[in-house]
Design a protein around this motif. Sequence first.
Motif, PDB file in Angstrom:
ATOM      1  N   ASP A  87      36.700  62.594  28.265  1.00 35.17           N
ATOM      2  CA  ASP A  87      37.399  61.318  28.220  1.00 35.17           C
ATOM      3  C   ASP A  87      38.511  61.282  29.263  1.00 35.17           C
ATOM      4  OD1 ASP A  87      36.090  59.988  26.007  1.00 35.17           O
ATOM      5  OD2 ASP A  87      36.975  61.539  24.743  1.00 35.17           O
ATOM      6  N   THR A  88      38.599  60.167  29.983  1.00 33.91           N
ATOM      7  CA  THR A  88      39.676  59.990  30.946  1.00 33.91           C
ATOM      8  C   THR A  88      40.585  58.825  30.571  1.00 33.91           C
ATOM      9  OG1 THR A  88      38.333  58.576  32.380  1.00 33.91           O
ATOM     10  CG2 THR A  88      38.327  60.949  32.852  1.00 33.91           C
ATOM     11  N   GLY A  89      40.195  58.012  29.595  1.00 34.75           N
ATOM     12  CA  GLY A  89      41.048  56.903  29.158  1.00 34.75           C
ATOM     13  C   GLY A  89      41.268  55.876  30.245  1.00 34.75           C
ATOM     14  N   LEU A  90      42.542  55.647  30.587  1.00 34.72           N
ATOM     15  CA  LEU A  90      42.924  54.644  31.574  1.00 34.72           C
ATOM     16  C   LEU A  90      42.658  55.169  32.984  1.00 34.72           C
ATOM     17  CD1 LEU A  90      44.243  51.840  31.768  1.00 34.72           C
ATOM     18  CD2 LEU A  90      46.459  52.990  31.819  1.00 34.72           C
ATOM     19  N   ASN A  91      42.037  54.331  33.828  1.00 31.55           N
ATOM     20  CA  ASN A  91      41.719  54.735  35.194  1.00 31.55           C
ATOM     21  C   ASN A  91      42.285  53.799  36.260  1.00 31.55           C
ATOM     22  OD1 ASN A  91      39.512  57.089  35.768  1.00 31.55           O
ATOM     23  ND2 ASN A  91      39.464  56.381  33.658  1.00 31.55           N
ATOM     24  N   GLY A  92      42.838  52.674  35.870  1.00 28.41           N
ATOM     25  CA  GLY A  92      43.416  51.762  36.855  1.00 28.41           C
ATOM     26  C   GLY A  92      44.216  50.650  36.213  1.00 28.41           C
ATOM     27  N   VAL A  93      45.198  50.159  36.967  1.00 27.68           N
ATOM     28  CA  VAL A  93      45.992  48.983  36.578  1.00 27.68           C
ATOM     29  C   VAL A  93      46.044  48.074  37.798  1.00 27.68           C
ATOM     30  CG1 VAL A  93      48.243  48.117  35.846  1.00 27.68           C
ATOM     31  CG2 VAL A  93      47.428  50.325  34.979  1.00 27.68           C
ATOM     32  N   ARG A  94      45.667  46.827  37.607  1.00 30.48           N
ATOM     33  CA  ARG A  94      45.734  45.826  38.688  1.00 30.48           C
ATOM     34  C   ARG A  94      46.671  44.714  38.226  1.00 30.48           C
ATOM     35  NH1 ARG A  94      40.275  44.542  39.870  1.00 30.48           N
ATOM     36  NH2 ARG A  94      40.388  45.850  41.699  1.00 30.48           N
ATOM     37  N   LEU A  95      47.639  44.350  39.085  1.00 27.81           N
ATOM     38  CA  LEU A  95      48.518  43.224  38.800  1.00 27.81           C
ATOM     39  C   LEU A  95      47.927  41.961  39.399  1.00 27.81           C
ATOM     40  CD1 LEU A  95      52.051  44.700  39.618  1.00 27.81           C
ATOM     41  CD2 LEU A  95      50.925  44.530  37.386  1.00 27.81           C
ATOM     42  N   ILE A  96      48.018  40.874  38.667  1.00 27.26           N
ATOM     43  CA  ILE A  96      47.565  39.575  39.167  1.00 27.26           C
ATOM     44  C   ILE A  96      48.823  38.758  39.457  1.00 27.26           C
ATOM     45  CG2 ILE A  96      46.232  37.502  38.661  1.00 27.26           C
ATOM     46  CD1 ILE A  96      44.567  39.379  36.753  1.00 27.26           C
ATOM     47  N   CYS A  97      48.937  38.300  40.696  1.00 26.62           N
ATOM     48  CA  CYS A  97      50.134  37.621  41.176  1.00 26.62           C
ATOM     49  C   CYS A  97      50.071  36.121  40.883  1.00 26.62           C
ATOM     50  CB  CYS A  97      50.297  37.865  42.672  1.00 26.62           C
ATOM     51  SG  CYS A  97      50.223  39.626  43.110  1.00 26.62           S
ATOM     52  N   THR A  98      51.229  35.469  40.935  1.00 33.35           N
ATOM     53  CA  THR A  98      51.309  34.044  40.592  1.00 33.35           C
ATOM     54  C   THR A  98      50.526  33.157  41.555  1.00 33.35           C
ATOM     55  OG1 THR A  98      53.462  33.971  41.724  1.00 33.35           O
ATOM     56  CG2 THR A  98      53.486  34.188  39.323  1.00 33.35           C
ATOM     57  N   ASP A  99      50.153  33.659  42.744  1.00 37.15           N
ATOM     58  CA  ASP A  99      49.330  32.871  43.665  1.00 37.15           C
ATOM     59  C   ASP A  99      47.833  33.132  43.475  1.00 37.15           C
ATOM     60  OD1 ASP A  99      49.062  35.414  44.745  1.00 37.15           O
ATOM     61  OD2 ASP A  99      49.459  34.782  46.806  1.00 37.15           O
ATOM     62  N   GLY A 100      47.470  33.962  42.472  1.00 37.39           N
ATOM     63  CA  GLY A 100      46.067  34.262  42.199  1.00 37.39           C
ATOM     64  C   GLY A 100      45.559  35.521  42.874  1.00 37.39           C
ATOM     65  N   SER A 101      46.314  36.075  43.819  1.00 34.34           N
ATOM     66  CA  SER A 101      45.901  37.328  44.452  1.00 34.34           C
ATOM     67  C   SER A 101      46.151  38.484  43.485  1.00 34.34           C
ATOM     68  CB  SER A 101      46.662  37.543  45.760  1.00 34.34           C
ATOM     69  OG  SER A 101      48.046  37.719  45.505  1.00 34.34           O
ATOM     70  N   SER A 102      45.664  39.668  43.826  1.00 30.96           N
ATOM     71  CA  SER A 102      45.897  40.826  42.971  1.00 30.96           C
ATOM     72  C   SER A 102      46.227  42.038  43.822  1.00 30.96           C
ATOM     73  CB  SER A 102      44.686  41.106  42.077  1.00 30.96           C
ATOM     74  OG  SER A 102      43.573  41.492  42.849  1.00 30.96           O
ATOM     75  N   VAL A 103      46.930  43.001  43.210  1.00 29.14           N
ATOM     76  CA  VAL A 103      47.294  44.230  43.909  1.00 29.14           C
ATOM     77  C   VAL A 103      46.928  45.421  43.043  1.00 29.14           C
ATOM     78  CG1 VAL A 103      49.077  43.238  45.372  1.00 29.14           C
ATOM     79  CG2 VAL A 103      49.689  44.072  43.117  1.00 29.14           C
ATOM     80  N   LEU A 104      46.528  46.499  43.723  1.00 28.07           N
ATOM     81  CA  LEU A 104      46.045  47.699  43.068  1.00 28.07           C
ATOM     82  C   LEU A 104      46.532  48.896  43.862  1.00 28.07           C
ATOM     83  CD1 LEU A 104      43.913  49.086  41.096  1.00 28.07           C
ATOM     84  CD2 LEU A 104      42.263  48.702  42.928  1.00 28.07           C
ATOM     85  N   SER A 105      47.079  49.896  43.190  1.00 29.54           N
ATOM     86  CA  SER A 105      47.433  51.160  43.832  1.00 29.54           C
ATOM     87  C   SER A 105      46.202  52.064  43.716  1.00 29.54           C
ATOM     88  CB  SER A 105      48.674  51.756  43.147  1.00 29.54           C
ATOM     89  OG  SER A 105      49.111  52.946  43.766  1.00 29.54           O
ATOM     90  N   SER A 106      46.357  53.357  43.554  1.00 24.61           N
ATOM     91  CA  SER A 106      45.194  54.226  43.415  1.00 24.61           C
ATOM     92  C   SER A 106      44.542  54.036  42.043  1.00 24.61           C
ATOM     93  CB  SER A 106      45.586  55.691  43.634  1.00 24.61           C
ATOM     94  OG  SER A 106      46.605  56.072  42.762  1.00 24.61           O
TER      95      SER A 106
END
Length: 188
Positions: A67-86
């Motif tokens: 089990d690895t559980g959580l593998n990513g978090v992506r933020l969704i910006c107020t203009d509809g774009s999104s950002v992702l780190s590793s």
Amino acid sequence: MLPLLLLLLAGPGGAWGGRDPNSVLEVENGGPWGDWGHKEFCPRGTYASAFTLKVQPHQGWSHFGDDTGLNGVRLICTDGSSVLSSEGKWGLWQSPRGCGGGTLVQFRLRAEPPRGPFRDDEAATDVSMLCSNGREVAGEGSTSGDWGNWSRPCAFGAVCGLQTRVELPGGPGQDDTGLNDLRLFCCN
């Protein structure tokens, strides 16, 4: 020399893609494995109003399930774009979870502490965030581990970026953990 070095570290466009964060939100219960990815920011003038999680479903109780559980978090910006780190390689992206008119201002992490040799470590398993309108937005991660304390809230503005700590795959027979820790950045 120091100002030039700081400018070079910030990258193109000045401070981290044109954003000048005024604070960093961190929690104390993140996992110890992996490396921090790049800092990623919403476009100037926008803030994070939603997020989505990449989660690996439970792999079963056999000794072959890792089990690895959580593998990513992506933020969704107020203009509809999104950002992702590793991000880790396992799991599926869940449906977006949003503030319904507000912006993200605080978070907490559900994580499993290191379990020792011969046991399956997961590290981070879920995220919950607070919005500027008072709404708590829960993720859809795993139920393993315990919720830690809330980060401090953004003193000014709202969340505008993130950075994640992810362990790279160790190969066959290794105990992988995926995402271990999360930092959020606040901008005016």
